[in-house]
Design a protein around this motif. Sequence first.
Motif, PDB file in Angstrom:
ATOM      1  N   THR A  67       0.830  -1.202   0.000  1.00  0.00           N
ATOM      2  CA  THR A  67       0.000   0.000   0.000  1.00  0.00           C
ATOM      3  C   THR A  67       0.864   1.250   0.000  1.00  0.00           C
ATOM      4  O   THR A  67       0.609   2.183  -0.761  1.00  0.00           O
ATOM      5  CB  THR A  67      -0.934   0.004   1.221  1.00  0.00           C
ATOM      6  OG1 THR A  67      -1.717  -1.183   1.179  1.00  0.00           O
ATOM      7  CG2 THR A  67      -1.828   1.216   1.226  1.00  0.00           C
ATOM      8  N   TRP A  68       1.879   1.273   0.850  1.00  0.00           N
ATOM      9  CA  TRP A  68       2.767   2.437   0.886  1.00  0.00           C
ATOM     10  C   TRP A  68       3.528   2.590  -0.424  1.00  0.00           C
ATOM     11  O   TRP A  68       3.765   3.713  -0.884  1.00  0.00           O
ATOM     12  CB  TRP A  68       3.725   2.363   2.072  1.00  0.00           C
ATOM     13  CG  TRP A  68       3.044   2.793   3.326  1.00  0.00           C
ATOM     14  CD1 TRP A  68       2.690   2.009   4.387  1.00  0.00           C
ATOM     15  CD2 TRP A  68       2.585   4.109   3.638  1.00  0.00           C
ATOM     16  NE1 TRP A  68       2.035   2.759   5.337  1.00  0.00           N
ATOM     17  CE2 TRP A  68       1.962   4.056   4.908  1.00  0.00           C
ATOM     18  CE3 TRP A  68       2.642   5.332   2.985  1.00  0.00           C
ATOM     19  CZ2 TRP A  68       1.406   5.177   5.513  1.00  0.00           C
ATOM     20  CZ3 TRP A  68       2.079   6.446   3.594  1.00  0.00           C
ATOM     21  CH2 TRP A  68       1.474   6.362   4.847  1.00  0.00           C
ATOM     22  N   ALA A 127      -4.404  -1.559  -3.474  1.00  0.00           N
ATOM     23  CA  ALA A 127      -2.984  -1.332  -3.788  1.00  0.00           C
ATOM     24  C   ALA A 127      -2.494  -2.228  -4.921  1.00  0.00           C
ATOM     25  O   ALA A 127      -1.835  -1.759  -5.852  1.00  0.00           O
ATOM     26  CB  ALA A 127      -2.126  -1.536  -2.543  1.00  0.00           C
ATOM     27  N   ARG A 128      -2.805  -3.496  -4.878  1.00  0.00           N
ATOM     28  CA  ARG A 128      -2.347  -4.413  -5.934  1.00  0.00           C
ATOM     29  C   ARG A 128      -2.947  -4.039  -7.278  1.00  0.00           C
ATOM     30  O   ARG A 128      -2.264  -4.075  -8.303  1.00  0.00           O
ATOM     31  CB  ARG A 128      -2.721  -5.854  -5.591  1.00  0.00           C
ATOM     32  CG  ARG A 128      -1.899  -6.416  -4.499  1.00  0.00           C
ATOM     33  CD  ARG A 128      -2.237  -7.865  -4.260  1.00  0.00           C
ATOM     34  NE  ARG A 128      -1.502  -8.316  -3.089  1.00  0.00           N
ATOM     35  CZ  ARG A 128      -1.916  -9.238  -2.277  1.00  0.00           C
ATOM     36  NH1 ARG A 128      -3.065  -9.847  -2.480  1.00  0.00           N
ATOM     37  NH2 ARG A 128      -1.192  -9.592  -1.242  1.00  0.00           N
ATOM     38  N   ALA A 187       2.329   1.704  -3.394  1.00  0.00           N
ATOM     39  CA  ALA A 187       1.350   2.256  -4.335  1.00  0.00           C
ATOM     40  C   ALA A 187       1.157   3.749  -4.104  1.00  0.00           C
ATOM     41  O   ALA A 187       1.094   4.531  -5.066  1.00  0.00           O
ATOM     42  CB  ALA A 187       0.023   1.515  -4.220  1.00  0.00           C
ATOM     43  N   VAL A 188       1.077   4.170  -2.850  1.00  0.00           N
ATOM     44  CA  VAL A 188       0.903   5.591  -2.535  1.00  0.00           C
ATOM     45  C   VAL A 188       2.142   6.386  -2.963  1.00  0.00           C
ATOM     46  O   VAL A 188       2.036   7.443  -3.601  1.00  0.00           O
ATOM     47  CB  VAL A 188       0.607   5.792  -1.036  1.00  0.00           C
ATOM     48  CG1 VAL A 188       0.694   7.255  -0.641  1.00  0.00           C
ATOM     49  CG2 VAL A 188      -0.760   5.223  -0.685  1.00  0.00           C
ATOM     50  N   ALA A 195      -7.559   1.436   0.804  1.00  0.00           N
ATOM     51  CA  ALA A 195      -6.275   1.625   0.124  1.00  0.00           C
ATOM     52  C   ALA A 195      -5.492   0.322   0.079  1.00  0.00           C
ATOM     53  O   ALA A 195      -4.874  -0.007  -0.939  1.00  0.00           O
ATOM     54  CB  ALA A 195      -5.463   2.710   0.826  1.00  0.00           C
TER      55      ALA A 195
END
Length: 169
Positions: free
Chosen positions: A14-15, A107-108, A17-18, A103
């Motif tokens: 997730t991080w 993410a994936r 992706a962000v 989120a």
Amino acid sequence: MTSAPTSAFARALTWLAVAVSVVLLGLGIAWYGWSVEVHRRFWADIFERIHGPMTFRFYLQPVMAALAALPDGIRDARLGHKSFFWSAWWDRNASAGRLRKGAISTARVVLLGLSMDVIYQFKVLDRFYPAEALMMAILLAVIPYFIFRWIVERAAIWWFARKGTDALM
């Protein structure tokens, strides 16, 4: 019923992706700026992507978003949460972790969408427009995730009400 703890891998993904999203947005603005010409090219490129190579991603990404939304919508219905998107943004009593869970779930799909659009851009456009890649991931993954989660949540609430209160436990 409580939700399972999030794995370290899911949090890291997730991080990632962000961070990639923020970097792409920054690069897009730094490289191309924001003007009427860029705005026109942006929308023309997005509509041209519908008809051409790799159009399967217009089906793949929303399907992946739907698969990610399915368990989350059912869990929301079981826990008695209000509609995910609206309560996460507007209800001050809603758990702050609901957007975080969304989120994590997307993410994936976002990373898949970003990688597919990067390949598309280099193959078809022979250039890379980072903000366009990010926008396509949002349009094809994040927005469908919220829509499908709401649909699944509504259907699950109806299903559980039809089956009786025992189905909620």
